[in-house]
Design a protein around this motif. Sequence first.
Motif, mmCIF file in Angstrom:
data_model
loop_
_atom_site.group_PDB
_atom_site.id
_atom_site.type_symbol
_atom_site.label_atom_id
_atom_site.label_comp_id
_atom_site.label_asym_id
_atom_site.label_seq_id
_atom_site.Cartn_x
_atom_site.Cartn_y
_atom_site.Cartn_z
ATOM 1 N N GLU A 82 0.829 -1.206 0.000
ATOM 2 C CA GLU A 82 0.000 0.000 0.000
ATOM 3 C C GLU A 82 0.863 1.256 0.000
ATOM 4 O O GLU A 82 0.562 2.231 -0.694
ATOM 5 C CB GLU A 82 -0.910 -0.015 1.227
ATOM 6 C CG GLU A 82 -1.837 1.191 1.309
ATOM 7 C CD GLU A 82 -2.711 1.151 2.546
ATOM 8 O OE1 GLU A 82 -3.509 2.094 2.734
ATOM 9 O OE2 GLU A 82 -2.597 0.181 3.332
ATOM 10 N N HIS A 83 1.942 1.223 0.765
ATOM 11 C CA HIS A 83 2.819 2.390 0.836
ATOM 12 C C HIS A 83 3.592 2.578 -0.474
ATOM 13 O O HIS A 83 3.636 3.688 -1.017
ATOM 14 C CB HIS A 83 3.793 2.220 2.000
ATOM 15 C CG HIS A 83 4.787 3.340 2.121
ATOM 16 N ND1 HIS A 83 4.448 4.581 2.607
ATOM 17 C CD2 HIS A 83 6.105 3.412 1.794
ATOM 18 C CE1 HIS A 83 5.509 5.368 2.598
ATOM 19 N NE2 HIS A 83 6.538 4.680 2.097
ATOM 20 N N SER B 57 2.942 1.509 -3.447
ATOM 21 C CA SER B 57 2.091 1.708 -4.631
ATOM 22 C C SER B 57 1.753 3.167 -4.871
ATOM 23 O O SER B 57 1.193 3.507 -5.921
ATOM 24 C CB SER B 57 0.797 0.900 -4.490
ATOM 25 O OG SER B 57 1.061 -0.484 -4.530
ATOM 26 N N GLN B 58 2.064 4.030 -3.923
ATOM 27 C CA GLN B 58 1.835 5.451 -4.138
ATOM 28 C C GLN B 58 2.741 6.025 -5.229
ATOM 29 O O GLN B 58 2.458 7.089 -5.786
ATOM 30 C CB GLN B 58 2.048 6.209 -2.831
ATOM 31 C CG GLN B 58 1.066 5.815 -1.738
ATOM 32 C CD GLN B 58 1.361 6.501 -0.417
ATOM 33 O OE1 GLN B 58 1.889 7.607 -0.388
ATOM 34 N NE2 GLN B 58 1.027 5.839 0.684
ATOM 35 N N ASP B 59 3.846 5.304 -5.534
ATOM 36 C CA ASP B 59 4.718 5.697 -6.644
ATOM 37 C C ASP B 59 4.175 5.061 -7.920
ATOM 38 O O ASP B 59 4.061 3.829 -8.004
ATOM 39 C CB ASP B 59 6.151 5.216 -6.384
ATOM 40 C CG ASP B 59 7.142 5.757 -7.411
ATOM 41 O OD1 ASP B 59 6.848 5.687 -8.620
ATOM 42 O OD2 ASP B 59 8.224 6.228 -7.011
#
Length: 523
Positions: free
Chosen positions: A306-307, A309-311
């Motif tokens: 989740e963290h 995937s922000q990129d």
Amino acid sequence: MSENRETSRAAPRILCGMDMTFDACRQAFLTRDPRFDGRIFGGVKTTGIYCRPICPARPPKAENMTFFPTAAAAQEAGFRPCLRCRPESSPDLGAWRGTSNTVSRALALIEAGAMDAGDVDTLASRLGVGERQLRRLFKQHLGASPVAVAQTRRVLLAKQLIHETHLPMGEVALAAGFGSVRRFNETFQQLFGRSPGHLRRSQAAEQSSAAGGITVRLPYRPPYDWDAIEGFLAARAIPGVEVVTPRRYARTLQVDGVCGVVTVTPGEGDFLVAEIRFPKVQALPAVIARIRRVFDLAADPGLIGEHLSQDPALAPLIAARPGLRAPGAWDGFELAVRAILGQQITVVAARNLAAKLVTAYGAPIDDPVAAKLGLTRVFPTPERLVGQDIAALGMPRARGAALEALARTVAADRAIFTPRADLESAIAALSALPGVGEWTAQYIALRELREPDAFPHGDIALQRALADGEGRRPTAPELLARSQAWRPWRAYAAQHLWAADAVQPQTQAIKAKRTKTDARRAA
């Protein structure tokens, strides 16, 4: 014990943890939501039992429940493990909450046995913090003291061995780290109100054993990309030390001078099955800790994914491989030797050099099961390589000298490959080793020290995986700057980028073949 439980009754909302309310915890138990398994534990005040969210028992009334962030917190508050949902079978996520790097490093040391022969003050010193600060951090993030965490791990391992193996109770006590059988019996009598033997007889037979060894289940949080980790280990497997076949990994291992064999296979569920053959049962906790480290069983892929995937560049990679893990190392010295051997050559060439090293200096192992698997030797110890002309095996003389100097350094200080106060101090200490530069130090920190934020930003493959549409790769400083947004999970970002880079040549070859085919058809 009763005093602790009264404290827990008085403040149920606080004990739920850092990021969940009482009502959210209660709802997780009512729905038996597997997403929270290993994240929270529920204590039942009327029975004195603590459970996992997936426990099949009927949920108690809300006023009779209190919640804890860890099993150790529940046990320190006076609750005993449930015999139905078996908290020892839940995925252990305590080290991966991302809330305290110091606590994560301390948990890694405790799992490796740091509290078996030491105390909290010694543990704190190894981490570069004060004893009171370490106790405060444990209470804040885990809800339990370091001693309680160590004791809970010991009890839950013993309980698992009682349920899953045929080991005699005396050997269970030794394998779980109890100082004596008497202490083992007293602990179980106090905690469960019955003897360990009665606890085994009261359970349905689910025990299994390997020939001359034991078999245990090691749970993880799904998804788990077994094919990826098997492929990673297969590409680096040293003949005679490791054998990788479809859905099975086997290798020799040495712990405190004792040699044995471990075999790991994927289970029919969210767990791996480990078959362990060691002549000393006291080595069992260390062996299990190494297996968990190598196969990265403590990771929470949902939280990490989740963290990252922000990129936008990482999002499709994580979607394609949601269960990808960051493989660990079996031994720090072995990993350092492998890394130095692999400098400026291919993985295959490094593996061939490692095979020569093992043939020349690795001790043979006398075990019929090992021989049947194709395992013949253990990796050389640092002491065995001291004073040897390693370059004679076919490598630059400077590299051979660096390996001999490394062996001499590690032989004098076995604590070199243990977690430090922070990543920066670990990299500084590792970089001071013979033959170890910045890239190698980051790689060792990633795989051996299990630093989730280690990131070898000078790696060509990482830069190549992030090349733009015109083929321009980011420089090392540019990649380092970009990686700041991925913290504290840069090690997993690196793993996804390496995996993506590995398939690029295959993709390019397929595209080239399709282009030629289309050209022929057009003609």
